[in-house]
Design an enzyme around this catalytic site. Structure first.
Site, mmCIF file in Angstrom:
data_model
loop_
_atom_site.group_PDB
_atom_site.id
_atom_site.type_symbol
_atom_site.label_atom_id
_atom_site.label_comp_id
_atom_site.label_asym_id
_atom_site.label_seq_id
_atom_site.Cartn_x
_atom_site.Cartn_y
_atom_site.Cartn_z
ATOM 1 N N GLY A 1 0.859 -1.235 -0.096
ATOM 2 C CA GLY A 1 0.073 0.072 0.022
ATOM 3 C C GLY A 1 1.031 1.170 0.190
ATOM 4 N N ILE B 1 2.426 2.795 2.409
ATOM 5 C CA ILE B 1 3.836 2.636 3.039
ATOM 6 C C ILE B 1 4.616 1.909 2.253
ATOM 7 C CG2 ILE B 1 4.678 1.880 5.312
ATOM 8 C CD1 ILE B 1 2.363 2.592 6.727
ATOM 9 N N ARG C 1 2.406 -4.294 12.653
ATOM 10 C CA ARG C 1 1.925 -4.863 14.120
ATOM 11 C C ARG C 1 2.662 -5.876 14.324
ATOM 12 N NH1 ARG C 1 -0.191 -0.506 14.066
ATOM 13 N NH2 ARG C 1 -2.534 0.136 14.122
ATOM 14 N N GLU D 1 2.668 -3.781 24.190
ATOM 15 C CA GLU D 1 3.278 -2.538 24.235
ATOM 16 C C GLU D 1 3.131 -1.713 25.616
ATOM 17 O OE1 GLU D 1 2.933 -0.210 20.588
ATOM 18 O OE2 GLU D 1 4.247 -1.629 19.617
ATOM 19 N N HIS E 1 7.660 2.336 18.807
ATOM 20 C CA HIS E 1 6.458 2.597 18.219
ATOM 21 C C HIS E 1 6.562 4.017 17.698
ATOM 22 C CE1 HIS E 1 2.205 0.921 16.848
ATOM 23 N NE2 HIS E 1 2.658 1.780 16.041
ATOM 24 N N ILE E 2 7.600 4.290 17.132
ATOM 25 C CA ILE E 2 7.746 5.847 16.774
ATOM 26 C C ILE E 2 8.199 6.092 15.297
ATOM 27 C CG2 ILE E 2 8.430 6.842 19.201
ATOM 28 C CD1 ILE E 2 11.337 6.651 18.324
#
Length: 311
Positions: A143, A145, A224, A253, A272-273
């Site tokens: 997609g 990304i 994920r 997380e 997760h940044i």
């Protein structure tokens, strides 16, 4: 048009009021504050949903459209809104995430940060560093990304292969699309996960997939955590089949103190940044603003989510 807002971003309500004449925007109340019906045509929610959101959605009347801030929508209660028009801010974070992926690829090949020095080394001028040039990057999920990652990898003269659900023509010149996972895993020096989390993709990269990978592969996950079997990952890192894992997402997380992922020498871990970058709130909200205008005019909205498929 009445728009209910879940995230309390500064000036968001005021911006909506000035965007389209007649828009009435308001923050959702706390679930315990009232049992009264919430009348709204549209709802702006967050990708993580929140524990109060299902109860609030069930109280909403007249709801026709929901926009989810974010790309991944797997944590939003889609089962409650399958009869509604649902959109998301798909692609808004593609640039920073793709740059994070390329940073991990370069860090792996250039042996960073290990190669920084703070005292005289044993030798100058000599090292055994790798290059991205002529290496193969496998991207699972193609997609916004995945395509942004591919664009940047091609600039480094990498060969890029992308896994898609069914074979089709590539929207990105120079990228080979394959429908079979093993056709990608067997040739890729670096594998990047950029696909949505759905029941079909959960556990996709387990022991069987890891065994099919090219020995010494570098695995990158910006999607994920549940796509990867973390215990199998530990085994394949220890035996060298996977030479490094660069993880921006893990389960749970945050990881508890002392978790093996923190300590493993072959793991690059960030909290997760990868989506973070300049003006990110504005980037994420922009597709919503554009959809508000389109919705008010009866036009087609962007970023439509297939609520049955989950992305």
């Amino acid at each position: 048009m009445r728009i209910a807002i879940q995230p309390d971003f500064p000036q968001l309500v005021d911006q909506l009021h000035s965007l389209v004449p007649g828009v009435e925007a308001f923050l959702l109340p706390k679930a315990e504050q009232s049992n009264e019906a919430i009348v709204a045509d549209a709802l702006l929610g967050t990708a993580v949903g929140g524990s109060e959101l299902p109860a609030l959605i069930e109280r909403m009347e007249g709801l026709r459209w929901i926009h989810i801030l974010g790309t991944g929508v797997d944590k939003f209660p889609l089962h409650l809104v399958q009869d509604k028009l649902v959109t998301c801010s798909r692609g808004a974070t593609a640039s920073p995430i793709s740059e994070w992926v390329l940073a991990m690829l370069l860090a792996h090949e250039k042996q960073l940060p290990k190669r920084w020095i703070t005292e005289p080394p044993e030798t100058w001028h000599m090292a055994d560093l790798g290059c991205l040039e002529n290496k193969t990057l496998g991207i699972i999920g193609f997609g916004a990304i995945g395509q942004a990652i591919a664009k940047r990898a091609l600039a480094f003269d990498m060969k890029v292969v992308a896994k898609v659900r069914s074979h089709r023509s590539s929207p990105t010149p120079g990228v080979e699309l394959v429908a079979e996972l093993n056709d990608l895993l067997s040739v890729a020096d670096h594998v990047a996960l950029a696909l949505p989390s759905t029941p079909e993709s959960e556990g996709l990269i387990g022991a069987q997939a890891m065994a099919a990978m090219k020995p010494g592969v570098h695995l990158v996950n910006v999607s994920r955590a549940n796509l990867i079997d973390q215990e199998a990952l530990r085994e394949y890192l220890d035996n060298g089949q996977i030479s490094r894992a660069s993880l921006d997402v893990v389960e749970p997380e945050p990881l508890p103190a002392g978790h093996w992922i923190y300590q493993h020498p072959q793991v690059f871990l960030s909290p997760h940044i990868s989506w973070s970058g300049p003006n990110m709130i504005e980037r994420i909200v922009r597709p919503f603003f554009e959809n508000v205008v389109a919705f008010s005019k009866g036009q087609t909205l962007q970023g439509i989510v297939d609520t049955a498929a989950g992305y």
